[in-house]
Design an enzyme around this catalytic site. Sequence first.
Site, PDB file in Angstrom:
ATOM      1  N   LYS A 292     -52.215 -48.111 -56.408  1.00  0.00           N
ATOM      2  CA  LYS A 292     -51.835 -49.071 -55.588  1.00  0.00           C
ATOM      3  C   LYS A 292     -52.785 -50.256 -55.779  1.00  0.00           C
ATOM      4  O   LYS A 292     -53.958 -49.969 -56.154  1.00  0.00           O
ATOM      5  CB  LYS A 292     -52.157 -48.589 -53.867  1.00  0.00           C
ATOM      6  CG  LYS A 292     -52.092 -49.686 -53.107  1.00  0.00           C
ATOM      7  CD  LYS A 292     -52.019 -49.125 -51.581  1.00  0.00           C
ATOM      8  CE  LYS A 292     -53.574 -48.923 -50.895  1.00  0.00           C
ATOM      9  NZ  LYS A 292     -54.311 -50.066 -51.036  1.00  0.00           N
TER      10      LYS A 292
ATOM     11  N   GLU B 228     -50.488 -54.674 -44.184  1.00  0.00           N
ATOM     12  CA  GLU B 228     -51.585 -54.611 -43.470  1.00  0.00           C
ATOM     13  C   GLU B 228     -52.368 -55.775 -42.610  1.00  0.00           C
ATOM     14  O   GLU B 228     -52.041 -57.103 -43.125  1.00  0.00           O
ATOM     15  CB  GLU B 228     -53.270 -54.369 -44.475  1.00  0.00           C
ATOM     16  CG  GLU B 228     -54.337 -54.191 -43.677  1.00  0.00           C
ATOM     17  CD  GLU B 228     -55.465 -53.370 -44.410  1.00  0.00           C
ATOM     18  OE1 GLU B 228     -55.340 -53.194 -45.667  1.00  0.00           O
ATOM     19  OE2 GLU B 228     -56.583 -53.385 -43.909  1.00  0.00           O
TER      20      GLU B 228
HETATM   21  O1  KIV Z   1     -58.407 -48.411 -49.067  1.00  0.00           O
HETATM   22  C1  KIV Z   1     -57.495 -47.955 -48.089  1.00  0.00           C
HETATM   23  O2  KIV Z   1     -58.031 -47.107 -47.771  1.00  0.00           O
HETATM   24  C2  KIV Z   1     -56.338 -48.660 -47.923  1.00  0.00           C
HETATM   25  C3  KIV Z   1     -55.662 -48.300 -46.922  1.00  0.00           C
HETATM   26  C4  KIV Z   1     -56.244 -48.888 -45.560  1.00  0.00           C
HETATM   27  C5  KIV Z   1     -54.383 -48.713 -46.926  1.00  0.00           C
HETATM   28  O3  KIV Z   1     -55.951 -49.504 -48.812  1.00  0.00           O
END
Ligand code: KIV
Length: 264
Positions: A117, A182
């Site tokens: 991600k 978010e």
């Molecule tokens: O780092 C994280 O935990 C995240 C989530 C809150 C989506 O990016």
Amino acid sequence: MDARAKKVTVRTLRAMKEAGERITMLTAYDFPFAEIMDEAGVDVILVGDSVGYVVQGGRDSFRVTMDQMAYHTGMVARARKRALLVADMPFLSFQVSDEETIRNAGRLIAEGAEAVKLEGGTAVEGRIRRLTEIGLPVMGHVGLTPQSVNAFGGFVPQRDEERIMADARAVERGGAFSIVLEGMPEAIAQKVTAALAIPTIGIGAGRFCGGQVLVMHDVLGLCGHLRPRFVKVYDNLAESARAAFGAFVSEVRAGQFPEEKHGY
Ligand code: KIV
């Protein structure tokens, strides 16, 4: 066989969106909690760079390194059986060049992540495309992205609908299989969710996303000092842990532990 027992893949998430099923995602950073979460049936486990706050005790995620993300990803990967495992690309691991991005993403995949991600929209469309072209699945992340908190002037909800929509579309065009929304009004998240073919997963983005993600420590009441409005605390493990540690201290002091049966 119960469909929920099947291994979750990037294709599962697309199918869940098509079937109108909500996706569940939680963060994990170590073996024991990842194992419990996987057994509980969570669809996606995220090794988040939120490790910088909830495990390391920092106020932001800027100090989280690739070495740390690789270390935590390996622990979680050894526990996970069913859930799709996504690992966060930490600050400066993907901003510098395509080459560094590929090398860093590849390292997380080698540790057992099945996707990475990364935060950002139009600015990272090209990076997402490079990764997906070579077979590394990417989850996007737009809105109140913590790695841009200094540019936003704090952890403030993002309300610029045009920019958020442009960012989300760029992430989809780049080839991401899913996207985290978010910190934004739920009306914006709802429009983005309707506009995209890929599933959206919300955090502080209201009721109408394709799924929801929360940070594990928030869910378990292990982050007493920080409680944003969007968090729901499902249990208070801090309280039971404090009681257990306190009982150990009292019993040792009173000579009640260990008993004869605990010795050799
Ligand atoms: O780092 C994280 O935990 C995240 C989530 C809150 C989506 O990016």
